[in-house]
Design an enzyme around this catalytic site. Structure first.
Site, PDB file in Angstrom:
ATOM      1  N   ASP A 143       0.867  -1.184   0.000  1.00  8.22           N
ATOM      2  CA  ASP A 143       0.000   0.000   0.000  1.00  8.22           C
ATOM      3  C   ASP A 143       0.901   1.231   0.000  1.00  8.22           C
ATOM      4  O   ASP A 143       2.075   1.141   0.362  1.00  8.22           O
ATOM      5  CB  ASP A 143      -0.905   0.013   1.246  1.00  8.22           C
ATOM      6  CG  ASP A 143      -2.168   0.846   1.047  1.00  8.22           C
ATOM      7  OD1 ASP A 143      -3.256   0.259   0.915  1.00  8.22           O
ATOM      8  OD2 ASP A 143      -2.070   2.104   1.019  1.00  8.22           O
ATOM      9  N   ASP A 164       3.812   2.794  -4.153  1.00  6.17           N
ATOM     10  CA  ASP A 164       2.789   3.447  -4.969  1.00  6.17           C
ATOM     11  C   ASP A 164       2.732   2.650  -6.267  1.00  6.17           C
ATOM     12  O   ASP A 164       3.726   2.598  -7.005  1.00  6.17           O
ATOM     13  CB  ASP A 164       3.187   4.909  -5.219  1.00  6.17           C
ATOM     14  CG  ASP A 164       2.102   5.662  -5.986  1.00  6.17           C
ATOM     15  OD1 ASP A 164       1.375   5.026  -6.781  1.00  6.17           O
ATOM     16  OD2 ASP A 164       2.000   6.884  -5.803  1.00  6.17           O
ATOM     17  N   TYR A 172     -13.168   7.198 -13.872  1.00  6.87           N
ATOM     18  CA  TYR A 172     -13.181   5.971 -13.053  1.00  6.87           C
ATOM     19  C   TYR A 172     -13.805   4.818 -13.837  1.00  6.87           C
ATOM     20  O   TYR A 172     -13.280   3.704 -13.867  1.00  6.87           O
ATOM     21  CB  TYR A 172     -13.972   6.248 -11.771  1.00  6.87           C
ATOM     22  CG  TYR A 172     -14.043   5.078 -10.802  1.00  6.87           C
ATOM     23  CD1 TYR A 172     -13.001   4.819  -9.904  1.00  6.87           C
ATOM     24  CD2 TYR A 172     -15.157   4.243 -10.756  1.00  6.87           C
ATOM     25  CE1 TYR A 172     -13.071   3.764  -9.009  1.00  6.87           C
ATOM     26  CE2 TYR A 172     -15.233   3.186  -9.870  1.00  6.87           C
ATOM     27  CZ  TYR A 172     -14.187   2.947  -8.990  1.00  6.87           C
ATOM     28  OH  TYR A 172     -14.263   1.892  -8.100  1.00  6.87           O
ATOM     29  N   LYS A 181     -12.028   1.324 -14.981  1.00  2.00           N
ATOM     30  CA  LYS A 181     -12.510   0.015 -14.513  1.00  2.00           C
ATOM     31  C   LYS A 181     -12.934  -0.873 -15.690  1.00  2.00           C
ATOM     32  O   LYS A 181     -12.753  -2.088 -15.641  1.00  2.00           O
ATOM     33  CB  LYS A 181     -13.648   0.197 -13.503  1.00  2.00           C
ATOM     34  CG  LYS A 181     -13.184   0.816 -12.176  1.00  2.00           C
ATOM     35  CD  LYS A 181     -12.128  -0.049 -11.487  1.00  2.00           C
ATOM     36  CE  LYS A 181     -11.770   0.454 -10.099  1.00  2.00           C
ATOM     37  NZ  LYS A 181     -10.786  -0.397  -9.404  1.00  2.00           N
ATOM     38  N   THR A 203     -16.643   1.252   2.697  1.00  2.00           N
ATOM     39  CA  THR A 203     -15.203   1.398   2.994  1.00  2.00           C
ATOM     40  C   THR A 203     -14.896   2.887   3.174  1.00  2.00           C
ATOM     41  O   THR A 203     -15.719   3.743   2.814  1.00  2.00           O
ATOM     42  CB  THR A 203     -14.338   0.882   1.821  1.00  2.00           C
ATOM     43  OG1 THR A 203     -14.514   1.794   0.714  1.00  2.00           O
ATOM     44  CG2 THR A 203     -14.705  -0.520   1.396  1.00  2.00           C
TER      45      THR A 203
HETATM   46  N1  LIG Z   1     -15.854   0.931  -2.008  1.00  2.00           N
HETATM   47  C1  LIG Z   1     -16.580   0.764  -3.112  1.00  2.00           C
HETATM   48  O1  LIG Z   1     -17.796   1.068  -3.154  1.00  2.00           O
HETATM   49  C2  LIG Z   1     -15.964   0.154  -4.340  1.00  2.00           C
HETATM   50  C3  LIG Z   1     -16.835  -0.270  -5.357  1.00  2.00           C
HETATM   51  C4  LIG Z   1     -16.291  -0.840  -6.496  1.00  2.00           C
HETATM   52  C5  LIG Z   1     -14.926  -0.984  -6.618  1.00  2.00           C
HETATM   53  N2  LIG Z   1     -14.112  -0.560  -5.626  1.00  2.00           N
HETATM   54  C6  LIG Z   1     -12.678  -0.737  -5.818  1.00  2.00           C
HETATM   55  O2  LIG Z   1     -12.154  -1.505  -4.753  1.00  2.00           O
HETATM   56  C7  LIG Z   1     -10.786  -1.156  -4.553  1.00  2.00           C
HETATM   57  C8  LIG Z   1     -10.564  -0.871  -3.082  1.00  2.00           C
HETATM   58  O3  LIG Z   1     -11.354   0.249  -2.717  1.00  2.00           O
HETATM   59  P1  LIG Z   1     -11.805   0.536  -1.217  1.00  2.00           P
HETATM   60  O4  LIG Z   1     -13.201   0.951  -1.272  1.00  2.00           O
HETATM   61  O5  LIG Z   1     -11.368  -0.574  -0.345  1.00  2.00           O
HETATM   62  O6  LIG Z   1     -10.942   1.855  -0.953  1.00  2.00           O
HETATM   63  P2  LIG Z   1     -10.029   2.315   0.278  1.00  2.00           P
HETATM   64  O7  LIG Z   1      -9.697   3.721   0.007  1.00  2.00           O
HETATM   65  O8  LIG Z   1     -10.670   1.947   1.562  1.00  2.00           O
HETATM   66  O9  LIG Z   1      -8.733   1.400   0.095  1.00  2.00           O
HETATM   67  C9  LIG Z   1      -7.892   1.563  -1.012  1.00  2.00           C
HETATM   68  C10 LIG Z   1      -6.460   1.332  -0.582  1.00  2.00           C
HETATM   69  O10 LIG Z   1      -5.646   1.450  -1.754  1.00  2.00           O
HETATM   70  C11 LIG Z   1      -4.516   2.233  -1.418  1.00  2.00           C
HETATM   71  N3  LIG Z   1      -4.013   2.899  -2.606  1.00  2.00           N
HETATM   72  C12 LIG Z   1      -4.618   3.870  -3.335  1.00  2.00           C
HETATM   73  N4  LIG Z   1      -3.828   4.263  -4.316  1.00  2.00           N
HETATM   74  C13 LIG Z   1      -2.690   3.544  -4.221  1.00  2.00           C
HETATM   75  C14 LIG Z   1      -1.480   3.518  -4.948  1.00  2.00           C
HETATM   76  N5  LIG Z   1      -1.249   4.360  -5.975  1.00  2.00           N
HETATM   77  N6  LIG Z   1      -0.525   2.635  -4.596  1.00  2.00           N
HETATM   78  C15 LIG Z   1      -0.717   1.810  -3.551  1.00  2.00           C
HETATM   79  N7  LIG Z   1      -1.830   1.807  -2.803  1.00  2.00           N
HETATM   80  C16 LIG Z   1      -2.802   2.664  -3.138  1.00  2.00           C
HETATM   81  C17 LIG Z   1      -5.000   3.238  -0.390  1.00  2.00           C
HETATM   82  O11 LIG Z   1      -3.936   3.775   0.375  1.00  2.00           O
HETATM   83  C18 LIG Z   1      -5.959   2.379   0.424  1.00  2.00           C
HETATM   84  O12 LIG Z   1      -5.302   1.749   1.496  1.00  2.00           O
HETATM   85  C19 LIG Z   1     -10.504   0.027  -5.471  1.00  2.00           C
HETATM   86  O13 LIG Z   1      -9.863  -0.447  -6.632  1.00  2.00           O
HETATM   87  C20 LIG Z   1     -11.884   0.558  -5.805  1.00  2.00           C
HETATM   88  O14 LIG Z   1     -11.918   1.199  -7.047  1.00  2.00           O
HETATM   89  C21 LIG Z   1     -14.592   0.007  -4.489  1.00  2.00           C
END
Ligand SMILES: NC(=O)c1ccc[n+]([C@@H]2O[C@H](COP(=O)([O-])OP(=O)(O)OC[C@H]3O[C@@H](n4cnc5c(N)ncnc54)[C@H](O)[C@@H]3O)[C@@H](O)[C@H]2O)c1
Length: 251
Positions: free
Chosen positions: A36, A62, A155, A159, A190
């Site tokens: 992360d 990153d 976004y 995706k 989240t």
């Molecule tokens: N929460 C939702 O409703 C939802 C829905 C569909 C898809 N998603 C996808 O699920 C995945 C996780 O999302 P989440 O809701 O758990 O978000 P979140 O923000 O809770 O967690 C995302 C994590 O990714 C890390 N991160 C972000 N950019 C980064 C980078 N460049 N390098 C390394 N780490 C990085 C962040 O620090 C964080 O810890 C994402 O890809 C998001 O697009 C989320």
């Protein structure tokens, strides 16, 4: 679905879906690389996981930095002699609003993480799996990877591209025993969604109403699907995009 002894590389492990995946894999006995860009939350997660420290490697990376991704995958694979599973969760929401008003720098920053970052992860994970002719990868896409999502063109485009990468890698590596699948989550409770779409009660109500089940999913519900797809239980599943979305994409 026991992952005992399997080596599992998880991106975005410090929060939300990635954290739930990391906790579930740890409970299943996996050896973990937790990646992360958030050093503080990553350290807190590692500390909260019980057991042998040798079984959990953390790397502040990153994913938009290909060199850093490659180094972290190499270090993990070298430590254990192999990479069995990768679950790519890291992602951001990025700019929202109508496309004509979208800041181009913000668009590029989103693509650098959600698309380029996914490409970097897949490239270096597949480099190791390809050499051993086995492995399983799960990419976290989105319901917005299957259908349009209002006011989030960048976004949604990223995706959809993750779905394209998943399907093509599934075809290209199938004969080498490497499976590549994706999950398309609906709205999941989240920090990402709480800080954005669900920051207001109206926003939360709007997103909940987009799901036939009229609620958000939990990170654990995504982790359940990810562990299934990653495991040998899904041995004939590749190139699939599993909607875990409370029925959103079935409207
Ligand atoms: N929460 C939702 O409703 C939802 C829905 C569909 C898809 N998603 C996808 O699920 C995945 C996780 O999302 P989440 O809701 O758990 O978000 P979140 O923000 O809770 O967690 C995302 C994590 O990714 C890390 N991160 C972000 N950019 C980064 C980078 N460049 N390098 C390394 N780490 C990085 C962040 O620090 C964080 O810890 C994402 O890809 C998001 O697009 C989320």
């Amino acid at each position: 679905m026991n992952l005992s002894g399997k080596t599992v590389y998880v991106t975005g492990a410090a929060s939300g879906i990635g954290e739930a995946v990391a906790r579930r894999c740890h409970a299943e006995g996996a050896r973990l690389a937790l990646v992360d860009r958030d050093a503080e939350r990553l350290a807190a997660l590692a500390q909260s996981l019980s057991g042998d420290a040798k079984h959990v490697m953390t790397r502040v990376v990153d994913i938009s930095d290909e060199t850093a991704v490659a180094a972290s995958v190499d270090a993990f694979a070298e430590q254990h002699g192999r990479l069995d599973i990768a679950i790519n969760c890291a992602g951001i929401l990025g700019p929202t609003g109508p496309l004509h008003a979208t800041d181009t720098a913000a668009y590029r920053a989103l693509m650098a993480v959600n698309l380029d970052g996914m490409f970097h992860c897949l490239k270096h994970q597949l480099r190791h799996m390809h050499a051993r002719e086995q492995g399983s990868i799960v990419n976290i896409a989105s319901a917005a990877g299957l259908v349009g999502f209002p006011s989030a063109a960048a976004y949604t485009a990223a995706k959809h591209a993750v779905v394209g990468l998943t399907r093509t890698c599934a075809i290209d590596y199938a004969e080498q025993g490497i499976r590549v699948n994706a999950i398309a989550p609906g709205g999941i409770d989240t920090p990402l969604i709480r800080a954005t779409t669900c920051a207001t009660p109206e926003g939360q109500q709007m997103i909940e109403s987009m799901h036939p089940m009229k609620r958000l999913g939990t990170p654990q519900e995504i982790a359940n699907a990810a562990v299934f797809l990653a495991s040998d239980e899904a041995s004939f599943v590749t190139g699939s995009v599993m909607a875990v979305d409370g029925g959103w994409t079935s409207w």
